[in-house]
Design a protein around this motif. Structure first.
Motif, short mmCIF file in Angstrom:
data_model
loop_
_atom_site.label_atom_id
_atom_site.label_comp_id
_atom_site.label_asym_id
_atom_site.label_seq_id
_atom_site.Cartn_x
_atom_site.Cartn_y
_atom_site.Cartn_z
N LYS A 135 35.58 -18.45 -26.51
CA LYS A 135 36.01 -19.12 -24.85
C LYS A 135 34.63 -19.50 -24.45
O LYS A 135 34.62 -19.88 -23.05
CB LYS A 135 36.77 -18.42 -24.07
N GLU A 136 33.45 -19.12 -25.08
CA GLU A 136 32.09 -19.35 -24.57
C GLU A 136 31.84 -18.87 -23.15
O GLU A 136 31.37 -19.46 -22.18
CB GLU A 136 31.81 -21.03 -24.51
N THR A 137 32.25 -17.56 -22.90
CA THR A 137 32.01 -16.98 -21.86
C THR A 137 31.25 -15.51 -22.10
O THR A 137 31.34 -15.14 -22.93
CB THR A 137 33.47 -16.77 -20.84
N ASP A 138 30.53 -15.29 -21.00
CA ASP A 138 29.76 -13.96 -21.22
C ASP A 138 30.19 -12.83 -20.32
O ASP A 138 29.51 -11.85 -19.90
CB ASP A 138 28.32 -14.01 -21.15
N GLU A 139 31.36 -13.07 -19.49
CA GLU A 139 31.90 -12.45 -18.38
C GLU A 139 33.67 -12.10 -18.41
O GLU A 139 33.89 -13.34 -18.47
CB GLU A 139 31.24 -12.42 -16.92
N VAL A 140 34.03 -11.01 -18.35
CA VAL A 140 35.62 -10.98 -18.40
C VAL A 140 36.00 -10.08 -17.43
O VAL A 140 35.01 -9.22 -16.98
CB VAL A 140 36.31 -10.74 -19.91
N VAL A 141 37.11 -10.13 -16.72
CA VAL A 141 37.54 -9.39 -15.84
C VAL A 141 38.60 -8.47 -16.49
O VAL A 141 39.51 -8.90 -17.27
CB VAL A 141 38.23 -9.93 -14.56
N LYS A 142 38.96 -7.11 -15.98
CA LYS A 142 39.51 -6.25 -16.80
C LYS A 142 40.61 -5.48 -15.88
O LYS A 142 40.25 -5.24 -14.45
CB LYS A 142 39.06 -5.33 -17.47
N GLU A 159 27.61 -4.94 -26.57
CA GLU A 159 26.75 -5.22 -27.60
C GLU A 159 27.12 -6.49 -28.09
O GLU A 159 26.07 -7.23 -28.63
CB GLU A 159 27.34 -4.30 -29.00
N GLU A 160 27.98 -7.23 -27.59
CA GLU A 160 27.86 -8.81 -27.98
C GLU A 160 27.49 -9.58 -26.83
O GLU A 160 27.74 -10.79 -26.84
CB GLU A 160 29.50 -9.09 -28.58
N GLY A 161 26.96 -8.90 -25.60
CA GLY A 161 26.51 -9.89 -24.71
C GLY A 161 27.28 -9.96 -23.86
O GLY A 161 27.20 -11.09 -23.13
N ILE A 162 28.67 -9.40 -23.56
CA ILE A 162 29.85 -9.79 -22.80
C ILE A 162 30.02 -8.71 -21.77
O ILE A 162 30.21 -7.58 -22.28
CB ILE A 162 30.97 -10.07 -23.49
N ALA A 163 30.10 -9.01 -20.49
CA ALA A 163 30.08 -7.81 -19.50
C ALA A 163 31.60 -8.02 -19.14
O ALA A 163 32.43 -9.01 -18.90
CB ALA A 163 29.15 -8.37 -18.16
N ALA A 164 32.25 -7.00 -19.35
CA ALA A 164 33.43 -6.66 -18.87
C ALA A 164 33.69 -5.73 -17.54
O ALA A 164 33.25 -4.87 -17.41
CB ALA A 164 34.27 -5.57 -19.77
N VAL A 165 34.22 -6.41 -16.35
CA VAL A 165 34.11 -6.04 -15.16
C VAL A 165 35.64 -5.37 -14.79
O VAL A 165 36.60 -6.06 -14.87
CB VAL A 165 34.08 -7.07 -14.01
N GLU A 166 35.51 -4.17 -14.79
CA GLU A 166 36.81 -3.08 -14.24
C GLU A 166 37.11 -3.81 -12.90
O GLU A 166 36.36 -3.75 -11.84
CB GLU A 166 36.61 -1.95 -14.29
N THR A 167 38.41 -3.98 -12.49
CA THR A 167 38.85 -4.59 -11.27
C THR A 167 39.72 -3.59 -10.42
O THR A 167 39.97 -3.78 -9.35
CB THR A 167 39.62 -5.96 -11.40
N LEU A 231 37.59 -15.17 -9.32
CA LEU A 231 37.67 -16.75 -9.26
C LEU A 231 36.94 -17.60 -10.27
O LEU A 231 36.90 -18.71 -10.59
CB LEU A 231 37.06 -17.42 -7.82
N SER A 232 35.78 -16.87 -10.95
CA SER A 232 34.79 -17.35 -11.71
C SER A 232 35.24 -16.94 -13.41
O SER A 232 34.67 -17.65 -14.17
CB SER A 232 33.45 -17.07 -11.52
N ALA A 233 36.28 -16.11 -13.38
CA ALA A 233 36.50 -15.71 -14.88
C ALA A 233 37.34 -16.59 -15.59
O ALA A 233 38.30 -16.88 -15.10
CB ALA A 233 37.16 -14.22 -14.70
N LYS A 234 36.82 -16.72 -16.91
CA LYS A 234 37.77 -17.73 -17.81
C LYS A 234 38.76 -16.62 -18.67
O LYS A 234 39.67 -17.29 -18.97
CB LYS A 234 36.96 -18.39 -18.85
N LEU A 263 46.00 -11.16 -14.25
CA LEU A 263 47.21 -11.85 -15.16
C LEU A 263 47.57 -13.14 -14.89
O LEU A 263 48.37 -13.77 -15.70
CB LEU A 263 48.53 -10.93 -15.21
N THR A 264 47.11 -13.75 -13.45
CA THR A 264 47.65 -15.07 -13.20
C THR A 264 46.25 -16.15 -13.28
O THR A 264 46.48 -17.18 -13.34
CB THR A 264 48.28 -15.26 -11.92
N LEU A 265 45.26 -15.64 -12.57
CA LEU A 265 44.36 -16.61 -12.53
C LEU A 265 43.09 -17.11 -13.72
O LEU A 265 43.19 -18.29 -13.94
CB LEU A 265 43.16 -16.06 -11.81
N PRO A 266 42.83 -16.33 -14.79
CA PRO A 266 41.91 -16.85 -15.67
C PRO A 266 42.71 -17.56 -16.75
O PRO A 266 44.17 -17.70 -16.82
CB PRO A 266 41.65 -15.58 -16.47
#
Ligand code: SF4
Length: 505
Positions: A135-142, A159-167, A231-234, A263-266
């Protein structure tokens, strides 16, 4: 004021990764193995017991949840019947797991989802990382998920350069502090609000500089921070409380609304779920949606219940992936004595009533699964030798409150028996000392005179006792005092007292 558990001495090769940021603000650091980290339970528990603030925090929090739970459970006249129903549904699921999993896969796929199967943590992490990279993104929401904690997903993505943000608010606190959760439901139970303010100020770039430790302000700061992320997470990553096999529906229950946002926005939703989280039919949810909120947060209903079935064009995520995680579960399933640990719906009621958990907190268990359920689940999932089956008084309180009637005390006894059998085949230093002590005791007890002389020895220990207890003995006595105090021996033996009494007659 400090409430953290502190970082106990690490087992070689078991501690936080050397590359991990050091545990700051009291965090214990992120371990290499989320199911097995830190000191042994006796050592970690000893360190925790010396932290009075931690004990006070845990005592207050668990007492409050315990009382609330008892009150709302008492309102339900058919609570025991609900527990029986929950237990029976779970037993049925485990008996038909392969068939139900295939049904789930068929139904998720038919409704536009994609199902992936992961044998272990590495496989699950790779699947998720590949999906996010695509998905060519470096940040996900969790949204809070025990399964992703169990496999160390955040670290693998990093390790893959992807930041996972706990919500989830508590998860966010734990993540920002580079810490580990210490409770299934209240991961930051070991933190007080002053610490939380410090963590936000130091680690949350957009925290207001004049932030105070008033709970509302702290929540508002987290809310503003997270809203920008939502609002920015894909891509969003979630766990699942339940998956309905015959409809392909997934369900997440939560109380902050952050889950619903994820569960609804990205555009893309990836759900990682342990294979035991199934229920056969939609009607079965009726049982668990009554059992879970009352057992976990002491609420009649949880504020947010989100359910989704595949994808719906033009509404919500347009891509849905379900990762079904084994990671030791089929091994547990094959074990007749221990398999009911897989009934667990992660309500945390057993933690809140456990006298051991209440005093030592979650970090002492060295696993993302603490408390009584952790004491039976972790050793079974890892298949390793473990102290955890001994982390219990066997008082039975965990069984009394478990909404799905997992007989935790009986499983603990079985696991202890296995540990003893293992130790018997390869005795360690402690076992050898124990056997030697028993041999010496049997020699002394075989003869009246010898026993009388031996009985005088403990009295000498009175010299090193303080306030009626002995806290530390040299080896081999240290094998006892490292995990419990020794009461001061009486001034007089029973035999001497008896002899004196007879003389007086
Ligand atoms: S073992 Fe029972 S009480 Fe403990 S978390 Fe699981 S379901 Fe809840």
């Amino acid at each position: 004021m400090s409430t953290f558990l502190g970082m106990p001495a690490m087992r070689a090769g078991r501690g936080p990764s050397p590359d991990a940021a050091p545990g700051t603000l009291g965090g214990v650091g992120r371990p290499e193995d989320p199911l097995h980290w830190g000191a042994t339970f006796p050592d970690a528990a000893k360190a925790a017991l010396e932290n009075e603030q931690l004990r006070r925090n845990l005592g207050n929090a668990t007492r409050t949840i315990r009382t609330k739970r008892a009150r709302v459970v008492g309102e339900v006249p058919d609570w025991e019947a609900l527990r029986d129903a929950g237990s029976a549904i779970k037993a049925d699921v485990l008996a038909r797991l392969p068939e139900l999993l295939e049904t789930l896969e068929r139904n998720v796929t038919a409704r536009g989802g994609v199902v992936h199967w992961a044998r272990d943590a590495a496989e699950a992490n790779r699947i998720v990382a590949d999906l996010v990279r695509a998905k060519e993104t470096d940040e996900v929401v969790k949204v809070k998920s025990m399964a992703t904690q169990e496999i160390g997903l955040n670290e693998a993505l990093a390790e893959e350069g992807i930041a996972a943000v706990e919500t989830d608010l508590a998860e966010l606190i734990v993540q920002l502090a580079d810490d580990m959760p210490s409770h299934i439901l209240v991961p930051a139970i070991h933190r007080n609000r002053t610490e939380i303010r410090d963590i936000f100020l130091e680690r949350m770039a957009d925290a207001p500089p004049d932030l105070t430790d008033v709970p509302r302000e702290l929540a508002m700061a987290a809310r503003a921070h997270l809203r920008r992320k939502f609002l920015s997470a894909k891509v969003a990553i979630s766990g699942a409380n339940f998956a309905v096999a015959d409809t392909g529906t997934l369900a997440v229950v939560e109380s902050e609304g952050n889950g619903r946002m994820c569960l609804t926005l990205p555009e893309t939703l990836i759900t990682v779920m342990g294979i035991e989280k199934l229920v056969p039919t939609f009607d079965d949810l009726e049982v668990f949606l009554q059992l879970l909120p009352r057992s976990s947060t002491g609420e009649r209903m949880n504020p947010y219940t989100s359910m989704w079935t595949g994808v719906t064009p033009g509404d919500g995520p347009q891509e849905f992936h379900l990762v079904l995680l084994d990671n030791g579960r089929t091994k547990v399933l094959a074990d007749e004595a221990g398999r009911s640990a897989l009934h667990c719906i992660r309500c945390s009621a057993c933690l809140n009533v456990c006298p051991v958990y209440e005093r030592v907190g979650g970090h002492a268990y060295g696993s993302v699964y603490p408390g009584p359920i952790g004491a039976i689940l972790t050793p079974q999932l890892t298949g390793e030798k473990s102290d955890l089956p001994y982390a219990s008084t066997l008082c039975g309180a965990c069984y009394e409150v478990c909404p799905v009637k997992i007989d935790i005390p009986s499983i603990l006894v079985e696991l202890r028996a296995r540990e003893v059998a293992l130790a018997g085949s390869a005795p360690d230093a402690g076992d050898r000392v124990w056997k030697a002590a028993m041999k010496a005791a049997s020699f002394a007890m075989a003869d009246g005179d010898r026993f009388r002389r031996a009985a005088r020895v403990p009295r000498a220990l009175r010299a090193i006792s303080r306030h009626g207890v002995i806290k530390r003995l040299p080896f081999p006595g240290s094998l006892w005092t490292r995990s419990r105090d020794l009461p001061e021996p009486p001034k007089q033996t029973f035999r001497d007292w008896w002899a004196e009494r007879e003389d007086e007659r």
